[in-house]
Design an enzyme around this catalytic site. Structure first.
Site, PDB file in Angstrom:
ATOM      1  N   ALA A  63      64.414  47.615  36.655  1.00 25.76           N
ATOM      2  CA  ALA A  63      63.547  46.506  37.037  1.00 25.76           C
ATOM      3  C   ALA A  63      62.581  46.249  35.883  1.00 25.76           C
ATOM      4  CB  ALA A  63      62.772  46.881  38.291  1.00 25.76           C
ATOM      5  N   GLY A 102      67.048  50.013  38.511  1.00 28.95           N
ATOM      6  CA  GLY A 102      67.646  48.850  39.159  1.00 28.95           C
ATOM      7  C   GLY A 102      68.957  48.435  38.507  1.00 28.95           C
ATOM      8  N   GLU A 105      71.466  50.602  40.066  1.00 28.71           N
ATOM      9  CA  GLU A 105      71.583  50.195  41.479  1.00 28.71           C
ATOM     10  C   GLU A 105      72.442  48.942  41.599  1.00 28.71           C
ATOM     11  OE1 GLU A 105      67.178  50.377  42.110  1.00 28.71           O
ATOM     12  OE2 GLU A 105      67.830  51.336  43.967  1.00 28.71           O
ATOM     13  N   GLU A 125      63.391  56.339  38.278  1.00 26.79           N
ATOM     14  CA  GLU A 125      62.191  55.796  38.939  1.00 26.79           C
ATOM     15  C   GLU A 125      61.147  56.853  39.245  1.00 26.79           C
ATOM     16  OE1 GLU A 125      65.289  54.985  39.616  1.00 26.79           O
ATOM     17  OE2 GLU A 125      65.466  52.846  40.030  1.00 26.79           O
TER      18      GLU A 125
HETATM   19  N1  CAA Z   1      60.680  46.923  32.055  1.00 20.64           N
HETATM   20  C1  CAA Z   1      59.944  46.290  31.123  1.00 20.64           C
HETATM   21  N2  CAA Z   1      59.907  46.654  29.833  1.00 20.64           N
HETATM   22  C2  CAA Z   1      60.667  47.690  29.453  1.00 20.64           C
HETATM   23  C3  CAA Z   1      61.471  48.400  30.374  1.00 20.64           C
HETATM   24  C4  CAA Z   1      61.464  47.965  31.734  1.00 20.64           C
HETATM   25  N3  CAA Z   1      62.212  48.593  32.659  1.00 20.64           N
HETATM   26  N4  CAA Z   1      62.099  49.384  29.705  1.00 20.64           N
HETATM   27  C5  CAA Z   1      61.720  49.281  28.434  1.00 20.64           C
HETATM   28  N5  CAA Z   1      60.856  48.265  28.273  1.00 20.64           N
HETATM   29  C6  CAA Z   1      60.240  47.808  27.020  1.00 20.64           C
HETATM   30  C7  CAA Z   1      59.332  48.870  26.415  1.00 20.64           C
HETATM   31  O1  CAA Z   1      58.020  48.791  26.937  1.00 20.64           O
HETATM   32  C8  CAA Z   1      59.389  48.529  24.942  1.00 20.64           C
HETATM   33  O2  CAA Z   1      58.516  47.438  24.740  1.00 20.64           O
HETATM   34  P1  CAA Z   1      57.718  47.301  23.351  1.00 20.64           P
HETATM   35  O3  CAA Z   1      58.768  47.223  22.288  1.00 20.64           O
HETATM   36  O4  CAA Z   1      56.912  46.079  23.534  1.00 20.64           O
HETATM   37  O5  CAA Z   1      56.885  48.545  23.241  1.00 20.64           O
HETATM   38  C9  CAA Z   1      60.816  48.011  24.754  1.00 20.64           C
HETATM   39  O6  CAA Z   1      61.278  47.660  26.069  1.00 20.64           O
HETATM   40  C10 CAA Z   1      61.771  49.011  24.169  1.00 20.64           C
HETATM   41  O7  CAA Z   1      61.684  50.217  24.944  1.00 20.64           O
HETATM   42  P2  CAA Z   1      61.639  51.640  24.250  1.00 20.64           P
HETATM   43  O8  CAA Z   1      60.667  51.638  23.118  1.00 20.64           O
HETATM   44  O9  CAA Z   1      61.439  52.632  25.325  1.00 20.64           O
HETATM   45  O10 CAA Z   1      63.106  51.715  23.637  1.00 20.64           O
HETATM   46  P3  CAA Z   1      64.095  52.936  23.590  1.00 20.64           P
HETATM   47  O11 CAA Z   1      65.331  52.424  22.948  1.00 20.64           O
HETATM   48  O12 CAA Z   1      63.423  54.139  23.035  1.00 20.64           O
HETATM   49  O13 CAA Z   1      64.443  53.289  25.115  1.00 20.64           O
HETATM   50  C11 CAA Z   1      65.087  52.894  27.375  1.00 20.64           C
HETATM   51  C12 CAA Z   1      65.135  52.394  25.914  1.00 20.64           C
HETATM   52  C13 CAA Z   1      65.877  54.212  27.503  1.00 20.64           C
HETATM   53  C14 CAA Z   1      65.722  51.836  28.228  1.00 20.64           C
HETATM   54  C15 CAA Z   1      63.617  53.152  27.785  1.00 20.64           C
HETATM   55  O14 CAA Z   1      62.849  52.006  27.475  1.00 20.64           O
HETATM   56  C16 CAA Z   1      63.420  53.424  29.245  1.00 20.64           C
HETATM   57  O15 CAA Z   1      63.589  54.549  29.677  1.00 20.64           O
HETATM   58  N6  CAA Z   1      63.002  52.401  30.017  1.00 20.64           N
HETATM   59  C17 CAA Z   1      62.592  52.539  31.388  1.00 20.64           C
HETATM   60  C18 CAA Z   1      63.759  52.746  32.295  1.00 20.64           C
HETATM   61  C19 CAA Z   1      63.255  52.842  33.708  1.00 20.64           C
HETATM   62  O16 CAA Z   1      62.366  53.573  34.046  1.00 20.64           O
HETATM   63  N7  CAA Z   1      63.894  52.074  34.568  1.00 20.64           N
HETATM   64  C20 CAA Z   1      63.566  52.060  35.941  1.00 20.64           C
HETATM   65  C21 CAA Z   1      62.629  50.940  36.175  1.00 20.64           C
HETATM   66  S1  CAA Z   1      61.998  50.992  37.823  1.00 20.64           S
HETATM   67  C22 CAA Z   1      63.213  50.334  38.759  1.00 20.64           C
HETATM   68  O17 CAA Z   1      64.245  49.962  38.304  1.00 20.64           O
HETATM   69  C23 CAA Z   1      62.799  50.290  40.204  1.00 20.64           C
HETATM   70  C24 CAA Z   1      63.798  49.774  41.129  1.00 20.64           C
HETATM   71  O18 CAA Z   1      64.604  50.492  41.650  1.00 20.64           O
HETATM   72  C25 CAA Z   1      63.724  48.420  41.584  1.00 20.64           C
END
Ligand code: CAA
Length: 699
Positions: A63, A102, A105, A125
């Site tokens: 998400a 998400g 999912e 999450e």
């Molecule tokens: N939403 C918004 N922004 C996100 C994001 C997300 N889910 N994931 C990453 N970003 C953004 C980061 O803030 C970063 O932004 P900046 O460049 O402005 O700093 C950019 O994307 C790149 O991210 P990383 O620097 O972390 O890049 P990476 O290559 O090292 O890692 C990644 C990539 C493994 C996807 C890592 O970003 C990550 O773990 N992201 C989060 C994943 C996560 O937690 N997902 C679950 C979300 S909650 C959800 O989905 C709830 C639900 O069930 C509805």
């Protein structure tokens, strides 16, 4: 149309939905709406099967976390996912990069899943204080069984494509380039007339061990204390065994919304963005040209030097390890081999990977071998004269432009830089022990450090897997300076009548990984003892170190000598309260005329945590850290502060700065200690009705 975030294309019988929402294809509103519109089109066109894939470096990484604090916008993710699962034509999805949260999912609600070999699949999450809120807790058990589902959802770690195939999470591993491979696979499904196959209609496999939930709860109780999400996750996986998909989803939604509104999730989301913000330096443009860092040298093959060398070697950067004698060098190299061998034994790395990394490390006794290196990290004894001597030698041996870094926890990097003819190339690098494991790295900007040196070092730190935080020069930089204020309160509380057990338990109950006195015993009390003598402080001359000095002089050095603030069981290392220490405390308190009294848990927590807050605010005001969130990241990653409280500065905001100031004043009243005077920054912000968080947006 929703600009270009989602495109739909009909290619003969195949309807292709392409998602393109850089950087990580998060499920922002435009993506959700775009998928719904694509489904509308596909409903009535000639497509017989839909294929979803993503552009760029990754499949959907979850998400859009930036939308969490904002009012929801339809369609919601659960609605999109239900629409996919119930779609009248089969839907296949091809994964690459990371399929997270998400994103996974959504993939689980599709009827067929394939992945490129390097794909990582997970539901992280819980790391944001949440649980999968779009069916993950109900669909994952149906696909992989309840045990693995529980492990994945409550641990948050992703699994490999190989494991996903073995466990039934994906049906196929794709070969070659994503798009052509995915289309070939989709065409096979078409040729086989693969039917619609809703995951929600599958039964959840019976768990192999009926008590798997109880065992899990027991095993994770300590790790998950203070957080609501893990309890809900266990409840929901259990529910998936008996409830219909519909009922499971309903309860999942309630729990998800409760978690989303929890302070723990707000804190963890803050930490997520704070961790990524540390690299953005307010005064250095992001596009500053970097210096090359192809070859690195580390001076000193002791515990720190060896660990630092491993960080570079493991990232594929050749390292020259320098020692003064063959014996020290051999010992250091042997220790590195042992550390790597242990990580192979524990299954962290493969033997082949480790063999390659070891080849990246070369030892030498000769500074002439440093002529070609791009960066040197000095990791010798923590003593100014010794370090200055090394820097004099480096100045003579290294080529112009070589970055000269000093690994120091406390020392004045300006003074170390002054031992060279090129202070602009000198920077501090405070690694945390064990350096090959701990993620935090304080990058110390000295007065004359050149901006490109700072930028290069910050980027390089990420390359070797660290979380770098830029800090300025002061005694102890950010972390150890705050630790000092915190540890001082622990010592004063002991003399005022609290026991080591009371203090440690209060702090552990509050969420700290370990109480301050247990940490002291683990690190060794002789370290602080030596540091105080190096600073010219006479033994037992200061109230707040009188006990620690006495313990060391009694040969109670902490865990390594079997006793410190506690006594340790020689076999189990379990800590036991020691009446001898309690008597000693009474004696020292009498000698220093400190009145003793009963002290409650709340006062212990307030004094230790508010000492951190007040010191952190002073650090910010002096410009030693750029923003409050940087201070949070230091304390969470270096000192066991609970991430679900967001760090000391975030925590202060959640208490409210007015309340913080009022309590600081009460503590000053109670103890007569002037150090409780609220830091001017806190007062200025409170008067303006602002929070510390308002300073995070600078830079
Ligand atoms: N939403 C918004 N922004 C996100 C994001 C997300 N889910 N994931 C990453 N970003 C953004 C980061 O803030 C970063 O932004 P900046 O460049 O402005 O700093 C950019 O994307 C790149 O991210 P990383 O620097 O972390 O890049 P990476 O290559 O090292 O890692 C990644 C990539 C493994 C996807 C890592 O970003 C990550 O773990 N992201 C989060 C994943 C996560 O937690 N997902 C679950 C979300 S909650 C959800 O989905 C709830 C639900 O069930 C509805």
């Amino acid at each position: 149309m929703n600009d270009t975030a989602v495109k739909y294309e009909l290619s003969r019988s195949l309807g292709i939905i392409r998602i393109d929402n850089p950087p990580v294809n998060a499920l922002s509103h435009k993506v959700r709406a775009g998928i719904m519109q694509s489904l509308e089109q596909a409903r009535t066109d000639d497509s017989q099967l839909l294929l979803i894939l993503c552009a760029g470096r990754t499949f959907i990484a979850g998400a859009d976390i930036t939308e969490f604090g904002k009012p929801p916008q339809a369609p919601s993710l659960p609605d999109v996912i239900i629409a996919l699962e119930n779609f009248s034509k089969p839907v296949a999805v091809a994964l690459h990069g990371t399929a997270l949260g998400g994103g996974l999912e959504l993939a689980m609600a599709c009827h067929y899943r394939a992945a490129l070999p390097g794909t990582r699949l997970g539901l992280p999450e819980v790391k944001l204080g949440l649980l999968p809120g779009a069916g993950g807790t109900q669909r994952l058990p149906r696909l992989v069984g309840p045990e693995l589902a529980l492990e994945m959802i409550s641990g948050g770690a992703p699994i490999s494509a190989k494991k996903a195939l073995e466990s039934g999470l994906v049906d196929q591993i794709l070969d070659g380039e994503l798009e052509p491979a995915a289309i070939r696979w989709a065409q096979t499904l078409l040729a086989e007339s693969a039917p619609v196959r809703p995951t929600g209609e599958r039964p959840v496999p019976t768990p192999a061990q009926a008590d798997f939930l109880d065992r899990h709860l027991q095993k994770t109780a300590r790790k998950h204390r203070g957080q609501p999400a893990p309890g809900y996750i266990a409840e929901l996986v259990k529910l998936s065994l008996s409830a219909s998909l519909e009922d499971g989803l309903k309860r999942e939604r309630e729990c998800f919304l409760a978690c989303k509104a929890s302070p723990q999730s707000a804190a963890l989301r803050h930490v997520f963005f704070a961790e990524r913000a540390t690299g953005k330096l307010p005064d250095i443009p992001a596009d500053t040209p970097l210096r090359p860092t192809r070859r690195v040298a580390v001076i000193g093959a002791g515990t720190m030097g060896g660990g630092i060398a491993m960080c570079f070697a493991s990232a594929g950067i050749p390292v020259t390890l320098v020692e003064t004698t063959r014996e020290y060098l051999d010992k250091g190299l042997e220790k590195i081999r042992q550390n790597y061998a242990n990580s192979v034994k524990r299954g962290r790395f493969t033997a082949e990977a480790v063999a390659g990394w070891l080849d990246n490390i070369q030892g030498t006794l000769d500074y002439d071998d440093l002529a070609d290196v791009d960066l040197v990290i000095e990791a010798v004894f923590e003593n100014m004269a010794v370090k200055q001597e090394v820097f004099g030698k480096l100045d003579a041996a290294c080529k112009p432009g070589c970055i000269l870094a000093t690994n120091t926890s406390y020392l004045d990097v300006n003074a170390i830089a002054a031992a060279t003819s090129r202070p602009a190339d000198v920077i501090g690098a405070h690694f945390f022990s064990p350096a090959n494991v701990m993620k935090l790295l304080e990058v110390v900007r000295a007065e004359k450090t050149a901006p490109d040196v700072v930028q290069t070092f910050m980027k390089l730190a990420r390359t070797i897997g660290k979380i770098p935080v830029a800090v300025g020069v002061c005694h102890g930089f950010v972390g150890n300076r705050m630790l000092r204020a915190y540890a001082r309160q622990a010592q004063l509380l002991l003399l005022e009548g609290a026991t080591p057990t009371q203090i440690d338990q209060a702090m552990e109950n509050w969420g700290m990984a370990m109480g301050p006195l247990a940490v002291g015993d683990l690190a060794g009390l002789d370290i602080g003892y030596r540091s105080r003598r190096d600073q010219g402080i006479e033994s037992r001359s200061v109230l707040e170190s009188a006990l620690a000095d006495t313990l060391v002089e009694m040969d109670r050095l902490g865990q390594k000598s079997g006793a410190g603030y506690y006594r340790y069981d020689p076999d189990t290392r379990a800590r036991q309260a020691d009446p001898e220490v309690e008597q000693l405390l009474r004696d020292i308190a009498a000698e220093w005329q400190v009145p003793q009294r009963e002290i409650g848990e709340e006062e212990i927590v307030d004094r230790l945590i508010l000492a951190l807050v007040n010191e952190g605010a002073a650090i910010l005001q002096e410009g030693i850290a750029a923003r409050p969130s940087d201070v949070d990241i230091v304390y969470i990653n270096g000192y066991g502060f609970p991430s679900w409280r967001g760090g000391p500065m975030f925590h202060a905001d959640s208490l409210g700065l007015d309340a913080v100031i009022a309590r600081l004043r009460e503590l000053r009243e109670l103890t007569g200690d002037e150090s409780w005077e609220p830091a001017p920054l806190l007062q200025e912000l409170a008067v303006a009705g602002d929070s510390l968080g308002s300073l995070n947006s600078r830079g």
